[in-house]
Design a protein around this motif. Structure first.
Motif, PDB file in Angstrom:
ATOM      1  N   LEU A 165       0.837  -1.212   0.000  1.00  0.00           N
ATOM      2  CA  LEU A 165       0.000   0.000   0.000  1.00  0.00           C
ATOM      3  C   LEU A 165       0.866   1.255   0.000  1.00  0.00           C
ATOM      4  CD1 LEU A 165      -2.840   1.203   0.098  1.00  0.00           C
ATOM      5  CD2 LEU A 165      -2.739   1.033   2.587  1.00  0.00           C
ATOM      6  N   LEU A 166       1.932   1.256   0.784  1.00  0.00           N
ATOM      7  CA  LEU A 166       2.845   2.402   0.805  1.00  0.00           C
ATOM      8  C   LEU A 166       3.560   2.553  -0.529  1.00  0.00           C
ATOM      9  CD1 LEU A 166       4.261   4.691   2.365  1.00  0.00           C
ATOM     10  CD2 LEU A 166       6.004   3.020   2.973  1.00  0.00           C
ATOM     11  N   TRP A 167       4.027   1.446  -1.096  1.00  0.00           N
ATOM     12  CA  TRP A 167       4.714   1.511  -2.389  1.00  0.00           C
ATOM     13  C   TRP A 167       3.786   2.033  -3.471  1.00  0.00           C
ATOM     14  CZ3 TRP A 167       7.031  -4.094  -2.155  1.00  0.00           C
ATOM     15  CH2 TRP A 167       8.006  -4.137  -1.149  1.00  0.00           C
ATOM     16  N   LEU A 168       2.537   1.594  -3.440  1.00  0.00           N
ATOM     17  CA  LEU A 168       1.558   2.059  -4.426  1.00  0.00           C
ATOM     18  C   LEU A 168       1.304   3.555  -4.260  1.00  0.00           C
ATOM     19  CD1 LEU A 168      -0.433   1.380  -6.680  1.00  0.00           C
ATOM     20  CD2 LEU A 168      -2.090   0.753  -4.927  1.00  0.00           C
ATOM     21  N   THR A 169       1.196   4.010  -3.023  1.00  0.00           N
ATOM     22  CA  THR A 169       0.960   5.432  -2.764  1.00  0.00           C
ATOM     23  C   THR A 169       2.131   6.282  -3.243  1.00  0.00           C
ATOM     24  OG1 THR A 169      -0.354   4.861  -0.806  1.00  0.00           O
ATOM     25  CG2 THR A 169       0.429   7.124  -0.971  1.00  0.00           C
ATOM     26  N   ILE A 170       3.327   5.948  -2.816  1.00  0.00           N
ATOM     27  CA  ILE A 170       4.493   6.752  -3.187  1.00  0.00           C
ATOM     28  C   ILE A 170       4.815   6.608  -4.673  1.00  0.00           C
ATOM     29  CG2 ILE A 170       6.937   7.158  -2.729  1.00  0.00           C
ATOM     30  CD1 ILE A 170       6.477   6.278   0.101  1.00  0.00           C
ATOM     31  N   GLY A 171       4.627   5.409  -5.215  1.00  0.00           N
ATOM     32  CA  GLY A 171       4.867   5.198  -6.635  1.00  0.00           C
ATOM     33  C   GLY A 171       3.931   6.019  -7.504  1.00  0.00           C
ATOM     34  N   GLY A 187      25.807  -6.852   8.730  1.00  0.00           N
ATOM     35  CA  GLY A 187      26.496  -6.177   7.638  1.00  0.00           C
ATOM     36  C   GLY A 187      25.950  -6.482   6.255  1.00  0.00           C
ATOM     37  N   ASP A 188      24.763  -7.088   6.181  1.00  0.00           N
ATOM     38  CA  ASP A 188      24.165  -7.454   4.896  1.00  0.00           C
ATOM     39  C   ASP A 188      23.253  -6.346   4.377  1.00  0.00           C
ATOM     40  OD1 ASP A 188      25.376  -9.974   4.949  1.00  0.00           O
ATOM     41  OD2 ASP A 188      23.747 -10.795   6.165  1.00  0.00           O
ATOM     42  N   LEU A 189      23.116  -6.316   3.036  1.00  0.00           N
ATOM     43  CA  LEU A 189      22.172  -5.375   2.409  1.00  0.00           C
ATOM     44  C   LEU A 189      20.742  -5.898   2.454  1.00  0.00           C
ATOM     45  CD1 LEU A 189      23.978  -4.055  -0.798  1.00  0.00           C
ATOM     46  CD2 LEU A 189      23.243  -2.744   1.177  1.00  0.00           C
ATOM     47  N   PHE A 190      20.597  -7.229   2.336  1.00  0.00           N
ATOM     48  CA  PHE A 190      19.266  -7.834   2.302  1.00  0.00           C
ATOM     49  C   PHE A 190      19.180  -8.930   3.342  1.00  0.00           C
ATOM     50  CE2 PHE A 190      20.163  -6.213  -1.923  1.00  0.00           C
ATOM     51  CZ  PHE A 190      19.043  -5.437  -2.167  1.00  0.00           C
ATOM     52  N   PRO A 191      18.307  -8.884   4.288  1.00  0.00           N
ATOM     53  CA  PRO A 191      17.403  -7.794   4.649  1.00  0.00           C
ATOM     54  C   PRO A 191      18.121  -6.774   5.522  1.00  0.00           C
ATOM     55  CG  PRO A 191      16.995  -9.679   6.067  1.00  0.00           C
ATOM     56  CD  PRO A 191      18.082 -10.085   5.105  1.00  0.00           C
ATOM     57  N   SER A 192      17.732  -5.542   5.385  1.00  0.00           N
ATOM     58  CA  SER A 192      18.324  -4.458   6.169  1.00  0.00           C
ATOM     59  C   SER A 192      17.427  -3.233   6.055  1.00  0.00           C
ATOM     60  CB  SER A 192      19.722  -4.115   5.637  1.00  0.00           C
ATOM     61  OG  SER A 192      19.615  -3.566   4.328  1.00  0.00           O
ATOM     62  N   ALA A 193      17.816  -2.174   6.745  1.00  0.00           N
ATOM     63  CA  ALA A 193      17.081  -0.910   6.616  1.00  0.00           C
ATOM     64  C   ALA A 193      17.164  -0.403   5.175  1.00  0.00           C
ATOM     65  CB  ALA A 193      17.651   0.123   7.585  1.00  0.00           C
ATOM     66  N   PHE A 194      18.272  -0.690   4.512  1.00  0.00           N
ATOM     67  CA  PHE A 194      18.426  -0.285   3.117  1.00  0.00           C
ATOM     68  C   PHE A 194      17.391  -0.972   2.234  1.00  0.00           C
ATOM     69  CE2 PHE A 194      20.108  -1.612  -1.042  1.00  0.00           C
ATOM     70  CZ  PHE A 194      20.210  -0.372  -1.648  1.00  0.00           C
ATOM     71  N   SER A 195      17.265  -2.289   2.348  1.00  0.00           N
ATOM     72  CA  SER A 195      16.334  -3.022   1.485  1.00  0.00           C
ATOM     73  C   SER A 195      14.886  -2.631   1.768  1.00  0.00           C
ATOM     74  CB  SER A 195      16.523  -4.531   1.641  1.00  0.00           C
ATOM     75  OG  SER A 195      16.240  -4.941   2.955  1.00  0.00           O
ATOM     76  N   ARG A 196      14.562  -2.344   3.033  1.00  0.00           N
ATOM     77  CA  ARG A 196      13.196  -1.942   3.366  1.00  0.00           C
ATOM     78  C   ARG A 196      12.879  -0.527   2.879  1.00  0.00           C
ATOM     79  NH1 ARG A 196      14.717  -4.679   8.002  1.00  0.00           N
ATOM     80  NH2 ARG A 196      15.164  -2.753   9.089  1.00  0.00           N
ATOM     81  N   SER A 197      13.903   0.301   2.704  1.00  0.00           N
ATOM     82  CA  SER A 197      13.657   1.688   2.301  1.00  0.00           C
ATOM     83  C   SER A 197      13.970   1.961   0.834  1.00  0.00           C
ATOM     84  CB  SER A 197      14.508   2.623   3.158  1.00  0.00           C
ATOM     85  OG  SER A 197      15.888   2.440   2.868  1.00  0.00           O
ATOM     86  N   LEU A 198      14.388   0.945   0.088  1.00  0.00           N
ATOM     87  CA  LEU A 198      14.836   1.164  -1.290  1.00  0.00           C
ATOM     88  C   LEU A 198      13.735   1.718  -2.192  1.00  0.00           C
ATOM     89  CD1 LEU A 198      17.157   1.006  -3.271  1.00  0.00           C
ATOM     90  CD2 LEU A 198      16.481  -1.358  -3.769  1.00  0.00           C
ATOM     91  N   ILE A 199      12.574   1.083  -2.208  1.00  0.00           N
ATOM     92  CA  ILE A 199      11.490   1.550  -3.085  1.00  0.00           C
ATOM     93  C   ILE A 199      10.994   2.928  -2.660  1.00  0.00           C
ATOM     94  CG2 ILE A 199       9.121   1.091  -3.848  1.00  0.00           C
ATOM     95  CD1 ILE A 199       9.904  -1.876  -3.948  1.00  0.00           C
ATOM     96  N   PRO A 200      10.717   3.172  -1.363  1.00  0.00           N
ATOM     97  CA  PRO A 200      10.328   4.540  -0.987  1.00  0.00           C
ATOM     98  C   PRO A 200      11.401   5.576  -1.317  1.00  0.00           C
ATOM     99  CG  PRO A 200       9.788   3.031   0.781  1.00  0.00           C
ATOM    100  CD  PRO A 200      10.578   2.251  -0.230  1.00  0.00           C
ATOM    101  N   PHE A 201      12.678   5.216  -1.116  1.00  0.00           N
ATOM    102  CA  PHE A 201      13.749   6.153  -1.441  1.00  0.00           C
ATOM    103  C   PHE A 201      13.750   6.495  -2.920  1.00  0.00           C
ATOM    104  CE2 PHE A 201      17.995   6.596  -3.276  1.00  0.00           C
ATOM    105  CZ  PHE A 201      18.363   7.818  -2.719  1.00  0.00           C
ATOM    106  N   LEU A 202      13.668   5.483  -3.786  1.00  0.00           N
ATOM    107  CA  LEU A 202      13.672   5.729  -5.231  1.00  0.00           C
ATOM    108  C   LEU A 202      12.483   6.582  -5.658  1.00  0.00           C
ATOM    109  CD1 LEU A 202      14.781   2.220  -6.539  1.00  0.00           C
ATOM    110  CD2 LEU A 202      16.147   4.324  -6.464  1.00  0.00           C
TER     111      LEU A 202
END
Length: 197
Positions: free
Chosen positions: A60-66, A123-138
């Motif tokens: 729902l968040l991805w759809l809204t921001i997208g 120290g991983d990218l997936f899962p991490s704060a980065f992976s959870r925020s990637l789509i909203p960030f983009l």
């Protein structure tokens, strides 16, 4: 496109009704399955009491921001550029590019440095704060870059036009919100019916 949306909505509603009735019939005929009926007191309380909580999802968040990003890109004028570019368009494009690159550099610094803030504990990218925020960030980066272009090119002359550009995408995506709500409710209903006691 209208027919696809209409059929999708109708199919989701019919499937929801079938799911509710099937859960009642199966639990009445085969109580040993330990399924949950949506027409029981527990099922009705769940359906009405948990509706809002169950709709909260990353989708729902991805759809809204997208959809906001889509509106900003389509209304800022960047997709309708014609050659030769005017001076204001060239300047606006440069600043939009600088804005986008700045965001990308900041994100790289937040994940590439030792003990980076957006990496997981291991120290991983997936899962991490980065992976959870990637789509909203983009999406947010796209909105900022598109609005930068629109303002500097003169296509979005004031704050209201920037707001209108962002919300225009949400209006265009309104049928997708309905499909997402109906689809998520159907998925959660099936999950409720099949959950173990």
């Amino acid at each position: 496109m209208k027919k696809v949306i209409t059929y999708t909505v109708v199919v989701l509603i019919v499937l929801q009704v079938i799911t509710v009735l099937a859960s009642w019939l199966v639990t009445a005929m085969m109580p040993e399955l330990s399924w949950h009926s949506m027409l029981s007191s527990e099922g009705i309380r769940w359906f009405f009491g948990q509706f809002v909580r169950l709709q909260l999802s990353p989708l729902l968040l991805w759809l809204t921001i997208g959809s906001m990003a889509y509106g900003a890109v389509t209304d800022c004028g960047i997709t309708r550029l014609r050659r030769p570019l005017s001076y204001s368009d060239r300047l606006a494009l440069r600043w939009a590019l600088i804005t986008a690159l700045t965001g990308v550099i900041v994100m790289i610094l937040l994940v590439a440095l030792p003990h980076a803030l957006l990496l997981s504990v291991t120290g991983d990218l997936f899962p991490s704060a980065f992976s959870r925020s990637l789509i909203p960030f983009l999406c947010l980066q796209t909105i900022i870059s598109a609005l930068t272009f629109g303002v500097l090119s003169g296509r979005l002359p004031d704050v209201y036009s920037c707001i209108a550009a962002v919300t225009h995408g949400m209006a265009k995506a309104a049928p997708l919100f309905l499909i997402e709500v109906l689809g998520m409710e159907l998925y959660r209903s099936i999950e409720f019916i099949l959950k173990s006691v």
